[in-house]
Scaffold this active site. Structure first.
Site, mmCIF file in Angstrom:
data_model
loop_
_atom_site.group_PDB
_atom_site.id
_atom_site.type_symbol
_atom_site.label_atom_id
_atom_site.label_comp_id
_atom_site.label_asym_id
_atom_site.label_seq_id
_atom_site.Cartn_x
_atom_site.Cartn_y
_atom_site.Cartn_z
ATOM 1 N N CYS A 91 -0.832 4.814 1.530
ATOM 2 C CA CYS A 91 -2.532 5.137 1.476
ATOM 3 C C CYS A 91 -3.157 4.535 1.712
ATOM 4 O O CYS A 91 -4.172 4.404 2.128
ATOM 5 C CB CYS A 91 -2.942 6.112 0.774
ATOM 6 S SG CYS A 91 -1.636 7.673 1.111
ATOM 7 N N HIS A 361 -7.628 12.813 5.953
ATOM 8 C CA HIS A 361 -6.691 11.690 5.282
ATOM 9 C C HIS A 361 -5.707 11.222 6.229
ATOM 10 O O HIS A 361 -4.877 11.359 6.311
ATOM 11 C CB HIS A 361 -6.297 12.235 4.224
ATOM 12 C CG HIS A 361 -5.608 10.880 3.283
ATOM 13 N ND1 HIS A 361 -5.940 9.563 3.834
ATOM 14 C CD2 HIS A 361 -4.565 11.414 1.601
ATOM 15 C CE1 HIS A 361 -5.004 9.446 2.638
ATOM 16 N NE2 HIS A 361 -3.994 10.242 1.608
#
Length: 426
Positions: A91, A361
């Site tokens: 991420c 996301h």
């Protein structure tokens, strides 16, 4: 050493976009960042950093950025022979791309450098492939190591490790165990976490690029489907696709650009990265050290930060990161968020984009979407989610998992054009 400036930012809508290819998303973000920087084309770009996590699951394991940019090179939109470095850090991938472009500018290797992150995590009709994309963010060579670690930690936290029992990824379970321990150790409540989630959904409702554009009350957050107790669906980030980008340049290059570009340029005050380890539950996370390094490099303390974007893959993360970043003392994150301090009208707004739980996301693009939001805020272009004070802003982004740490963490401090930007030349 030259300063580095962000002269262009871009972000696509974050959503489930099955009809958009990686090349489509890369083009969309790239053309938008050129427009934002006031450039007709990318002819002056001297280096580029391309972030992506899961393209191998779509059949492209290597040279991902070069493949996505081949049409743009052929059309003359992106310059020939420019090096493109492919980066991956879970991420934190897009933040790594940003840090690479920043270092190129600081070192003098490039006067103008591109950072871009592109991701597709929604695989229509094939959730197993989506799970495979995320599985790459944890040790697949010795999985028994983290199984044993989480089993022991679950006993300490009072939450047994039961991966995927609620239908989410193992990462949701690791966040849930940390939340359970925090509640047990410090008295943090599920409602405090829910207040943060509700606040971020309210901000996402104001963000035209957000994946979730609806509001939910704290009561609705708490009543939503449980993913991994105490975390409900409204407290967890969704699956989606998107891209984001930034253009960084040196002070020397900035001085040659039109006034309208110079006047919107954002100075990178500092940036820092740290690596994760298997830590104890009561040991600070790696973002604390990244923040301390970034503060020291910028010559400031946490009290100087006006607003922040933090990696809230779950809403508990906002509670935790407010502590790690020094916005409040250890154990006070729940009360800090629950009191409204991180709201738009609070003393230090956090995640005015809607955060990951509402904005979305797409992992390889997330870090640069934070830079995009903070650029809007620092330029005072954020519309009805504009913070009152926006001179210094911070982006915290973590990726991958090593125990209860992320594998990598980036902290970036950005400064508004009104404070120190080169306007008249050097």
């Amino acid at each position: 050493m030259s300063d580095a400036y962000v002269i262009g930012v871009a972000c696509t809508p974050f959503a489930k976009r099955p009809d958009a290819s990686f090349k489509d998303l890369a083009r969309e973000a790239y053309e938008a960042v050129l427009r934002d920087a006031g450039l007709d084309d990318g002819g002056r770009i001297e280096s580029s950093w391309f972030g992506n996590c899961g393209m191998d699951k779509w059949g492209q394991p290597n040279i991902r950025g070069q493949v996505c940019f081949t049409p743009l090179v052929r059309e003359g939109r992106f310059p020939e022979r420019v090096p493109m470095v492919n980066v991956e850090g879970g991420c934190a991938t897009a933040s790594m791309a940003f840090q690479g472009a920043w270092k190129d500018v600081l070192s003098g290797q490039a006067g103008l450098s591109l950072a871009i992150g592109v991701e597709k995590t929604f695989v229509e009709g094939d959730p197993a492939r989506t799970q495979a994309i995320f599985a790459g963010g944890i040790d697949q060579l010795d999985p028994q190591e983290w199984h044993d670690y989480y089993r022991r930690a679950g006993e300490q936290a009072g939450k047994p490790f039961a991966p995927g029992a609620g239908g989410g990824t193992v990462f949701m379970d690791t966040y849930a165990m940390q939340a359970a321990w925090h509640m047990k150790r410090w008295g943090t409540t599920a409602r405090q976490i829910a207040v943060g989630a509700s606040k971020n959904h309210a901000m996402g409702a104001r963000n035209p690029l957000a994946q979730y554009r609806f509001e939910v009350t704290p009561e609705q957050v708490l009543a939503d489907r449980m993913v991994s107790a105490p975390l409900t669906r409204s407290m967890c980030s969704p699956i989606g696709d998107g891209a984001a980008a930034a253009l960084l340049c040196s002070a020397e290059v900035l001085a040659t650009l039109p006034a309208r570009v110079r006047e919107r340029a954002i100075r990178v005050r500092s940036a820092a990265m740290t690596g994760g380890k298997y830590r104890a539950l009561d040991e600070p996370g790696l973002s604390r050290l990244a923040a301390q390094r970034a503060y020291a490099a910028a010559g400031i303390g946490p009290e100087a930060i006006d607003l922040a974007e933090v990696h809230d893959a779950t809403s508990f993360c906002e509670v935790f990161q407010c502590e790690m970043l020094g916005f409040c003392a250890d154990g006070e994150g729940g009360a800090y968020v629950g009191s409204g301090t991180t709201a738009l009208d609070g003393a230090r707004p956090v995640n005015l984009s809607g955060g990951l739980v509402s904005k979305g996301h797409p992992v390889g693009a997330t870090g640069l979407s934070m830079v995009y939001e903070l650029a809007l805020q620092l330029r005072r272009e954020a519309g009805d989610r504009q913070a009152r004070r926006a001179d210094l802003a911070l982006a915290e982004n973590g990726g991958g998992v090593i125990g209860f740490d992320e594998a990598a963490c980036s902290v970036i401090v950005l400064q508004a054009p009104s404070r120190g930007t080169v306007v008249g030349g050097v």
